[in-house]
Design a protein around this motif. Structure first.
Motif, PDB file in Angstrom:
ATOM      1  N   ARG A 261      31.558  38.904  40.620  1.00  0.00           N
ATOM      2  CA  ARG A 261      32.982  38.997  40.962  1.00  0.00           C
ATOM      3  C   ARG A 261      33.388  40.449  41.221  1.00  0.00           C
ATOM      4  NH1 ARG A 261      37.088  37.453  36.408  1.00  0.00           N
ATOM      5  NH2 ARG A 261      36.791  39.670  35.941  1.00  0.00           N
ATOM      6  N   VAL A 262      32.860  41.352  40.366  1.00  0.00           N
ATOM      7  CA  VAL A 262      33.161  42.772  40.567  1.00  0.00           C
ATOM      8  C   VAL A 262      32.619  43.238  41.907  1.00  0.00           C
ATOM      9  CG1 VAL A 262      32.681  45.096  39.725  1.00  0.00           C
ATOM     10  CG2 VAL A 262      33.314  43.282  38.124  1.00  0.00           C
ATOM     11  N   ASP A 263      31.366  42.799  42.200  1.00  0.00           N
ATOM     12  CA  ASP A 263      30.804  43.173  43.503  1.00  0.00           C
ATOM     13  C   ASP A 263      31.657  42.636  44.636  1.00  0.00           C
ATOM     14  OD1 ASP A 263      28.773  44.470  42.228  1.00  0.00           O
ATOM     15  OD2 ASP A 263      27.322  42.822  42.415  1.00  0.00           O
ATOM     16  N   LEU A 264      32.095  41.372  44.449  1.00  0.00           N
ATOM     17  CA  LEU A 264      32.941  40.786  45.491  1.00  0.00           C
ATOM     18  C   LEU A 264      34.254  41.534  45.616  1.00  0.00           C
ATOM     19  CD1 LEU A 264      32.360  36.954  44.877  1.00  0.00           C
ATOM     20  CD2 LEU A 264      31.526  38.332  46.796  1.00  0.00           C
ATOM     21  N   GLU A 265      34.831  41.878  44.443  1.00  0.00           N
ATOM     22  CA  GLU A 265      36.086  42.627  44.492  1.00  0.00           C
ATOM     23  C   GLU A 265      35.880  43.989  45.148  1.00  0.00           C
ATOM     24  OE1 GLU A 265      37.365  42.774  40.489  1.00  0.00           O
ATOM     25  OE2 GLU A 265      38.200  40.730  40.468  1.00  0.00           O
ATOM     26  N   ARG A 266      34.724  44.644  44.781  1.00  0.00           N
ATOM     27  CA  ARG A 266      34.442  45.937  45.396  1.00  0.00           C
ATOM     28  C   ARG A 266      34.250  45.784  46.909  1.00  0.00           C
ATOM     29  NH1 ARG A 266      30.744  47.251  42.266  1.00  0.00           N
ATOM     30  NH2 ARG A 266      28.976  46.472  43.483  1.00  0.00           N
ATOM     31  N   ASP A 267      33.468  44.738  47.292  1.00  0.00           N
ATOM     32  CA  ASP A 267      33.279  44.494  48.725  1.00  0.00           C
ATOM     33  C   ASP A 267      34.597  44.168  49.401  1.00  0.00           C
ATOM     34  OD1 ASP A 267      30.613  44.937  48.366  1.00  0.00           O
ATOM     35  OD2 ASP A 267      30.062  42.804  48.290  1.00  0.00           O
ATOM     36  N   LEU A 268      35.434  43.415  48.657  1.00  0.00           N
ATOM     37  CA  LEU A 268      36.736  43.070  49.232  1.00  0.00           C
ATOM     38  C   LEU A 268      37.583  44.327  49.431  1.00  0.00           C
ATOM     39  CD1 LEU A 268      38.756  40.962  50.154  1.00  0.00           C
ATOM     40  CD2 LEU A 268      39.489  40.706  47.772  1.00  0.00           C
ATOM     41  N   ARG A 269      37.538  45.220  48.407  1.00  0.00           N
ATOM     42  CA  ARG A 269      38.293  46.466  48.557  1.00  0.00           C
ATOM     43  C   ARG A 269      37.759  47.292  49.728  1.00  0.00           C
ATOM     44  NH1 ARG A 269      38.014  46.287  42.883  1.00  0.00           N
ATOM     45  NH2 ARG A 269      36.230  47.704  42.886  1.00  0.00           N
ATOM     46  N   GLU A 272      38.854  45.603  52.771  1.00  0.00           N
ATOM     47  CA  GLU A 272      40.271  45.884  53.027  1.00  0.00           C
ATOM     48  C   GLU A 272      40.451  47.305  53.544  1.00  0.00           C
ATOM     49  OE1 GLU A 272      42.063  45.079  49.317  1.00  0.00           O
ATOM     50  OE2 GLU A 272      42.251  42.903  49.669  1.00  0.00           O
TER      51      GLU A 272
END
Length: 960
Positions: A261-269, A272
Motif C-alpha cells: 500500500r505504501v508503495d502504491l501510495e508512493r507510486d500514486l504520489r 500525481e
C-alpha cells in the motif's frame, strides 16, 4: 421502572411447569417488564419451543411431568450453551441446587410463601440471568472475534503483558522472523527481531505501547525487518485490554503489512506529481465544464495556448467566450460520446489568433460533464499553408526558363512561405567572382536600402554563407561580426546558400522571427530554388550542347559538301591540261548544286593595280561588271584585299558595315551575305585570287575557311604544274642574266672563303635527305672542301673527280637550292658561277611563263640583284631528244649518270674508274656497270629509235 424491567423488556420468556407461581409470574412479566411470556406444561414442549428459536429465556420448575427441570436443562444446553435458564422450585434442597449448577443453570430460585414475594424475587433473578447471559454471550463473541483476529493470516497479532513483555504471537507474526515463540516469549516487545535496531523503529514501537497503556490505544507506521532487498512497512495498532475491575489485563498489538500500500501510495504520489508536471508543461490544454459551459476544471497549463492564467479563464465566464459558440452538435455528442478534431480559432491574451483542434468528450468528473482537450495547431496550419505555397512555387519553377525568373519567384513567394516581407536573391557571377542582387522585395529595400554587389571573399554575411556553404540564422543580425550595413533596420535575418548559384536572404524588422518551423521552411524554399537553378542550368547546358551539336552537324554537313567539292575539283585538276580549264573547273564545281552562290578567279594587273576576272561561275548577276577590284589592304572588296596582303580574307556578314564600304551594297543587292577570298600562291608565286560568295552569314567560318584555303594552295600548285609542263613543251625561251651580291648564297660564300672560282652547271638532285648539287671548281678543291665543311648550309661534301687543283664536288645542302625553286615555276637555272668578287646567274624562262614573277622570285631570294641581260633563244633542236631521254631515266639512274659524268668516267682517258664511281655511290661495281649500260641504251634509243616510248623507266630496265 426497575432494572429488571429494562433487562426483560421485549424478552421472550418460556415458562415450564404447572405450579401455582407460574401464572402470577407470567402476569407479572407482561405487566411489569414488557416481556412476553409463554407457558408450557411438559419438558418436551419446552424443548420444541427452544429448538424453534422463539425463546430468549427459560424459567422452569424442578418437578415436571415425567421429568425434571435439571433434565430439561441438560437437553437445552445441547441446543444452546448461552440461553438463560432459571430453575425455580418450592421444595428445593442443596442437592438440587448443586445439580442445577452442574447442568449449567444460569440461576436457581427457591419459591417461598407468600407467592407474590417470590414472584418479585423471581423477576429480579430472571432479569439478572438475562443480563448475565448477555455478558457471557458478549464475552464469548469477543473471544471468538479475538480468536478470529489472532489466527488471521493477513494480520500479525501479538499479546503482551501489561509490562510490555510478549505472551503470544500468531502465525502471521512468527512468519515475519526466523525464530519460534519460545525464543522470544517474555522479552520486551520493542526489543524483538520484528523491528530494526538501526533507524529508531524500536523506540517508536515502545512509545506506542506505552501510549496504549496510558490512553488505551496507540497507532504508528513503522519499518519492519528487511524482506529481500526492501524493508517491510507495518501499520501497528495497539489496544489495552482491561479486566472486569478496569485494571490492565493485557495489550493486543495488531500489525498489518502495508508495504504494498505504501508503495502504491508512493507510486500514486509520483504519478500525481508526474500528472501535475505533465499538465503544467504539456502544450495541450484540458478544460472541464458543466452543461451550462461553466468551468469546473481548468488545466494549469492553459497559458501555453491562450496566455491567460486559470483564474483569468474562469473569470471569462463560459467556454463559449473562449472557443466560440456552436462549437459542436450536442445531440451528435450524446450519440457518439466523443467528437474529435473540431477545428476552431481562438484569440490569446496578446490578440494573436490561434488555430485549435478540439476534442469534446462526455464525462462525469468533479461535477463536470464535458471535457475539452485543445491542441494548438497554429504552427502546423502555418506549415501546411506554407508547404502549399511552396508546392505552388515548385510548380512555377518547373515553367521557369531563366535564372532571373526563378530568383523573382523566390522573392515573390517568400511572404507566403515564411511570412516574412523582406527577401532577396544574390546570383554568383563567376566572371567577376562576385555576388550580384538578382531580385529583391520592396520591403528589403525599405529596411536595408539598396543591396550592393559583394565579392565572393567571405567578408560579408552573404559572401560567407556562399563560400562556406553554411546557412546562417540570426535572431538579431546586428550581433553578427560580418554585418556590412550597420544602419540596416533588419533584425532577424537568414542567409542560405543556393549551391553554386548564389544566396537566398530573408528577414524581418522583429527580433527572433525564426522559430524551428520557419527555419525548416526557409531551408526547404532554398533547397527548392537550388534544384530549380540546377534544372535551368542543366537545361541551358543541354540546349547549348544541342545548339553546338546542331552547329557541328551543320558544319560537318557543309564540310562534307565542301570535301565532296574538293574531291571533284582534285579530279578536275588532274584531268586539266591548261590553266583556263583549271580556273573554270574550280568556279563551276564550287557553285554546282547550290554549294555556293558565286565564284570567280582573277589575275592581278600590276599596271592598273586591280584584280581582273579571268574565270567565273554561278549567280554572277552583273557583279563583276559593276565593280572594280583595286588591290589594297583595306576598305575594298575582299578579292583586292587578298591580292594585296597575300592572306585569306573573309567577310562573315556583308550587311555589317553597309555604309562604310560601297561594294557591300552591290553584294547585298545580289543576296551575297558572306564572302571568302583566297590567294592562289604556290612557292611564293601568285597565280591569282579565288573569291567565293554565299547566300548565308558565317558560311566560311571554321573548317570551311581552312579547307578552302588549302584548296587555294592546291589550285595554285596545279597551275604551277601546268606551267612547268608547258615550259617543257615550249622551244622558245627568254634567257635572263643576273648579277647577285649576297654573302648568304652558298656558292658566293664558298668562292670568297676558298678564294677561288666555282660554278654550277646543272645536276641538282632533291631527295628525302636534302638537295645535292654538282659544283665545278677551277682551282682549290681542297680549300672549297674545307670551307664547305664549316658551313651550316652544307651537310655533306663529296669529291667526285679531280683535275690538278680543280675538280667536281657534290654538295649536300640543308635548304632547297635556287634551281629547284625556279623549276617549280617552270624556269631553268642554266648556270651559276661565283668568284671572290661576284656571282652570276643565267636563267631560261619558257615563253609561256611571265618573266616578271621569276624576276621577283630572284629578287626576293637575294639581297642585291642586278639584271644584266635579257634575250630570246630557240632550243627546239635539242629539247625533244633531251626531254625524251630524261623522261626515260629513273632518279637512281640519273644520279649514277651524273656522278659518272662529273667524275670523268666518260673522259678519255678516264679520270675515274667504274670501281671509283661505285665506291662514291656506295654500290657494287657490277651494279654501277649495269646502270651505265642501261643509261646508254636509253640514250641511243632516244636518238635513233623513232618508236621510243615517251615514258619513264619501267621495271623492265632491270635496275632500281
Amino acid at each position: 421502572m426497575t432494572s429488571s424491567d429494562d433487562a426483560l423488556r421485549s424478552v421472550r420468556v418460556l415458562l415450564v411447569g404447572t405450579s401455582r407461581w407460574v401464572e402470577p409470574f407470567a402476569a407479572a412479566l407482561e405487566t411489569h417488564t414488557g416481556a412476553s411470556a409463554r407457558t408450557v406444561g411438559t419438558a418436551a414442549a419446552a424443548l420444541d419451543a427452544v429448538r424453534d428459536g422463539a425463546t430468549d429465556c427459560v424459567v422452569s420448575e424442578y418437578a415436571l411431568d415425567g421429568s425434571t427441570g435439571v433434565a430439561l436443562l441438560e437437553r437445552v444446553r445441547e441446543v444452546s450453551s448461552v440461553l438463560p435458564f432459571v430453575l425455580a422450585t418450592g421444595s428445593g434442597s442443596e442437592t438440587v441446587a448443586s445439580e442445577a449448577v452442574r447442568a449449567g443453570a444460569t440461576d436457581y430460585v427457591r419459591i417461598e410463601a407468600p407467592v407474590e414475594r417470590s414472584v418479585e424475587t423471581l423477576l429480579d433473578r430472571t432479569a439478572g440471568a438475562v443480563r448475565s447471559a448477555e455478558r457471557a454471550a458478549t464475552r464469548a463473541e469477543r473471544a471468538e472475534q479475538f480468536d478470529a483476529t489472532f489466527h488471521d493470516t493477513r494480520t500479525a497479532t501479538w499479546v503482551l503483558d501489561p509490562d510490555g513483555s510478549l505472551v503470544r504471537a500468531n502465525r502471521a507474526a512468527l512468519e515475519m522472523i526466523d525464530e519460534g515463540i519460545e525464543a522470544v516469549r517474555g522479552e520486551p516487545y520493542w526489543t524483538l527481531p520484528w523491528w530494526s535496531p538501526e533507524d529508531g523503529t524500536r523506540s517508536d514501537v515502545r512509545r506506542i505501547v506505552e501510549t496504549a497503556l496510558e490512553d488505551g490505544y496507540g497507532n504508528a507506521v513503522v519499518t519492519g525487518p528487511p524482506d529481500e532487498a526492501s524493508a517491510r512497512v507495518v501499520d501497528l495498532s495497539v489496544r489495552l485490554v482491561e479486566n472486569e475491575r478496569g485494571e490492565p489485563a493485557s495489550v493486543v498489538v495488531e500489525g498489518v503489512d502495508v508495504t504494498e500500500r505504501v508503495d502504491l501510495e508512493r507510486d500514486l504520489r509520483r504519478s500525481e506529481e508526474l500528472h501535475r508536471v505533465t499538465l503544467n508543461n504539456m502544450t495541450d490544454t484540458v478544460l472541464i465544464t458543466g452543461e451550462d459551459g461553466e468551468y469546473t476544471y481548468v488545466c494549469p497549463n492553459v497559458h501555453f495556448i491562450f496566455g491567460y492564467t486559470d483564474e483569468e479563464i474562469r473569470e471569462m465566464g463560459t467556454i463559449e467566450e473562449l472557443l466560440g459558440e456552436d462549437l459542436f452538435d450536442r445531440e451528435r455528442l450524446a450519440a457518439e460520446g466523443v467528437l474529435k478534431n473540431i477545428e476552431c480559432t481562438a484569440t490569446d491574451r496578446a490578440g494573436r489568433e490561434h488555430t485549435l483542434l478540439v476534442n469534446v468528450r462526455e464525462v462525469s468528473i468533479q461535477g463536470g460533464t464535458l471535457l475539452y482537450s485543445c491542441r494548438d495547431i497554429t504552427k502546423r496550419k502555418q506549415r501546411e499553408e506554407a508547404l502549399a505555397t511552396l508546392q505552388g512555387t515548385a510548380r512555377e519553377f518547373l515553367y521557369a526558363e531563366t535564372h532571373q525568373e526563378i530568383a523573382q519567384h523566390v522573392v515573390e513567394d517568400t511572404r507566403g512561405v515564411l511570412d516574412l516581407d523582406a527577401s532577396a536573391v544574390y546570383r554568383f557571377d563567376a566572371d567577376d567572382n562576385a555576388l550580384r542582387p538578382a531580385a529583391y522585395s520592396p520591403a528589403m529595400t525599405e529596411l536595408n536600402g539598396p543591396l550592393p554587389t559583394v565579392g565572393a571573399d567571405g567578408a560579408t554575411l552573404p559572401s560567407y554563407s556562399f563560400v562556406e556553404g553554411e546557412p546562417l540564422f540570426f535572431d538579431d543580425v546586428h550581433d553578427a561580426d560580418r554585418l556590412a550595413n550597420r544602419a540596416t533596420d533588419l533584425r532577424s535575418a537568414c542567409y542560405i546558400p543556393l549551391g553554386n548559384h548564389g544566396v537566398f536572404v530573408a528577414g524581418s524588422a522583429e527580433v527572433g522571427a525564426f522559430d524551428d518551423v520557419t527555419r525548416e521552411l526557409a531551408d526547404l524554399l532554398a533547397a527548392t530554388a537550388e534544384a530549380a537553378f540546377d534544372r535551368v542550368t542543366r537545361e541551358s547546358r543541354l540546349r547549348e550542347q544541342d545548339r553546338t551539336l546542331q552547329r557541328r552537324n551543320e558544319q560537318l554537313t557543309a564540310l562534307n559538301r565542301i570535301n565532296e567539292t574538293i574531291r571533284e575539283i582534285d579530279q578536275a585538276l588532274v584531268r586539266a591540261e591548261t590553266r583556263g580549264e583549271i580556273d573554270h573547273a574550280v568556279c563551276e564545281l564550287l557553285t554546282a548544286d547550290d554549294r555556293f552562290d558565286f565564284a570567280w578567279i582573277g589575275t592581278v594587273d600590276p599596271t592598273a593595280e586591280t584584280v581582273e576576272p579571268r574565270a567565273w561561275a554561278g549567280a554572277e548577276r552583273g557583279y563583276l561588271d559593276s565593280l572594280s577590284f583595286p588591290v589594297r589592304a583595306s576598305e575594298v572588296e575582299p578579292a583586292g584585299r587578298a591580292a594585296a596582303t597575300g592572306e585569306v580574307t573573309g567577310v562573315a556578314n556583308v550587311a555589317a558595315r553597309l555604309r562604310e564600304e560601297a561594294w557591300r551594297k552591290d553584294a547585298l543587292s545580289r543576296d551575297y551575305l558572306s564572302v571568302l577570298s583566297i590567294p592562289l600562291v604556290y612557292n611564293d608565286l601568285s597565280h591569282g585570287v579565288l573569291t567565293v560568295y554565299a547566300g548565308s552569314r558565317d558560311a566560311f567560318e571554321g573548317t570551311a575557311r581552312a579547307v578552302l584555303a588549302e584548296l587555294g594552295e592546291t589550285v595554285a600548285a596545279a597551275s604551277s604544274a601546268i606551267e612547268r609542263k608547258n615550259a617543257l613543251l615550249t622551244t622558245s625561251v627568254t634567257r635572263v642574266e643576273f648579277a647577285v651580291d649576297d654573302p648568304t648564297f652558298v656558292l658566293s660564300r664558298l668562292a670568297r672563303e676558298a678564294d677561288c672560282s666555282l660554278s654550277y652547271r646543272g645536276g641538282v638532285q632533291q631527295t628525302a635527305e636534302g638537295s645535292y648539287v654538282f659544283v665545278t671548281v677551277e682551282d682549290g678543291v681542297e680549300r672549297v672542301e674545307r670551307a664547305a665543311a664549316d658551313l651550316v648550309a652544307v651537310e655533306e661534301v663529296r669529291r667526285i673527280s679531280t683535275d690538278g687543283s680543280g675538280g667536281v664536288l657534290r654538295l649536300g645542302l640543308s635548304q632547297p637550292f635556287l634551281a629547284l625553286e625556279l623549276a617549280d615555276h617552270g624556269a631553268v637555272l642554266r648556270r651559276a658561277s661565283a668568284d671572290p668578287a661576284s656571282t652570276t646567274l643565267v636563267i631560261d624562262v619558257p615563253e609561256s611563263i611571265d618573266v616578271r614573277p621569276i624576276t621577283r622570285l630572284v629578287r626576293e631570294s637575294f639581297a642585291d640583284v642586278e639584271l644584266r641581260a635579257k634575250g630570246t633563244l630557240d632550243r627546239a633542236s635539242d629539247r625533244d631528244v633531251r626531254s625524251a631521254f630524261l623522261d626515260r631515266l629513273t632518279d637512281r639512274q640519273l644520279e649514277v649518270l651524273q656522278t659518272a659524268y662529273y667524275s670523268g668516267f666518260f673522259e678519255s682517258p678516264r679520270e675515274s674508274t667504274g670501281e671509283d664511281v661505285a665506291a662514291t655511290l656506295g654500290i657494287s661495281p657490277a651494279a654501277f656497270y649495269q646502270h651505265a649500260r642501261t643509261v646508254q641504251r636509253k640514250l641511243f634509243s632516244a636518238v635513233f629509235d623513232e618508236r621510243s616510248r615517251p615514258l619513264a623507266a619501267s621495271a623492265s630496265d632491270g635496275v632500281e
